[in-house]
Design a protein around this motif. Structure first.
Motif, short mmCIF file in Angstrom:
data_model
loop_
_atom_site.label_atom_id
_atom_site.label_comp_id
_atom_site.label_asym_id
_atom_site.label_seq_id
_atom_site.Cartn_x
_atom_site.Cartn_y
_atom_site.Cartn_z
N ARG A 202 35.61 34.28 48.68
CA ARG A 202 36.06 35.66 48.91
C ARG A 202 35.54 36.22 50.23
O ARG A 202 36.26 36.97 50.91
N ARG A 222 40.20 27.75 51.87
CA ARG A 222 41.31 26.98 51.31
C ARG A 222 41.25 25.52 51.71
O ARG A 222 41.64 24.64 50.95
N GLU A 242 45.03 29.67 42.83
CA GLU A 242 45.10 30.88 43.64
C GLU A 242 44.55 32.05 42.83
O GLU A 242 44.84 32.20 41.64
N ASP A 247 43.49 37.18 48.12
CA ASP A 247 43.97 36.11 49.00
C ASP A 247 42.85 35.10 49.19
O ASP A 247 42.25 34.99 50.26
#
Length: 257
Positions: A202, A222, A242, A247
């Motif tokens: 995060r 990612r 996800e 995001d």
């Protein structure tokens, strides 16, 4: 930036860190992840000069090995892992210790030093209790004071070793949000050792995965936090999905039963 080249560390003829190389850019939070004993804290301690190492740690062309501790303190500040602060000192006195590398022969703080201490305490929302003895602080408050002391040192590089250890979720989130904001707005190069993979996902701009003292992967969350790489590194089956409302990837351990 902070440039680490071929960094190795040995304890009693046992190599615990093996030729690790990476950069931490200005305005970036790079989080070191990996299982216990991977070498995360070792990198922080070696970069800060607490333990001997081989290889090179550089910034702006200067090799830290050629600098005195005072000179090094002008380049980087450290938020150590869950230490006990001297209980008799006040919060103000503790934060002002960050100005030690800049004080003159008599060690007297100037009005400029006082202003930097006020700014640091205000940044971590601790100015209201600056007169309190640090022995009266909660764990979350003490961690904020350690960060304020490092900010008061006014360095372009910030090293943090498990800054969220022993903090509840509220303090973890507020501290990491503050660290990321400081990196981006003040153009700091920030290196953080962290256990929690989902907090790393995060708040990190990039993550570096360490296993057994070797750098196995470095890149965006990612790119590094994949099902295969994390399962292999932690010897535990996981699923990386996800995040439902952020995001960022989300690491979920699978049941081993």
């Amino acid at each position: 930036m902070l440039k680490i080249q071929n960094l190795s560390v040995s304890y009693h003829d046992h190599r615990v860190l093996h030729d690790v190389s990476f950069d931490v850019k200005n305005g970036e939070v790079l989080v070191l992840i990996g299982p216990n004993g991977a070498g995360k804290s070792t990198i922080i301690r070696a970069a800060s000069g607490v333990i001997p190492s081989t290889g090179h740690i550089r910034t702006n062309g200067d090799d830290f090995a050629s600098l005195s501790p005072l000179q090094r303190a002008h380049y980087l500040a450290v938020v150590p892992q869950a230490i006990s602060l001297p209980p008799a000192f006040t919060v103000w006195e503790t934060v002002l210790m960050g100005r030690t590398p800049y004080l003159g022969f008599l060690g007297h703080a100037s009005s400029f030093d006082d202003e930097l201490a006020r700014q640091a305490l205000s940044t971590v929302n601790a100015l209201a209790f600056s007169a309190r003895p640090v022995g009266e602080l909660s764990g979350g408050e003490a961690q904020r004071i350690l960060l304020a002391r490092a900010l008061c040192q006014s360095t372009p590089i910030l090293l943090l070793d498990e800054p969220t250890a022993h903090l509840d979720l509220q303090y973890q989130v507020s501290l990491l949000e503050l660290i990321r904001e400081l990196a981006h707005t003040e153009n700091l190069a920030v290196l953080v050792a962290m256990h929690d993979l989902n907090l790393a996902a995060r708040y990190a701009d990039r993550v570096a995965l360490l296993v057994g003292g070797h750098l196995k992967a470095i890149g965006t969350p990612r790119e590094v936090l994949t099902t295969e790489s994390i399962s292999h590194a932690y010897c535990l089956p996981v699923q990386v999905v996800e995040h439902p409302f952020m995001d960022a990837p989300l690491v979920l351990p699978k049941s081993t039963r």
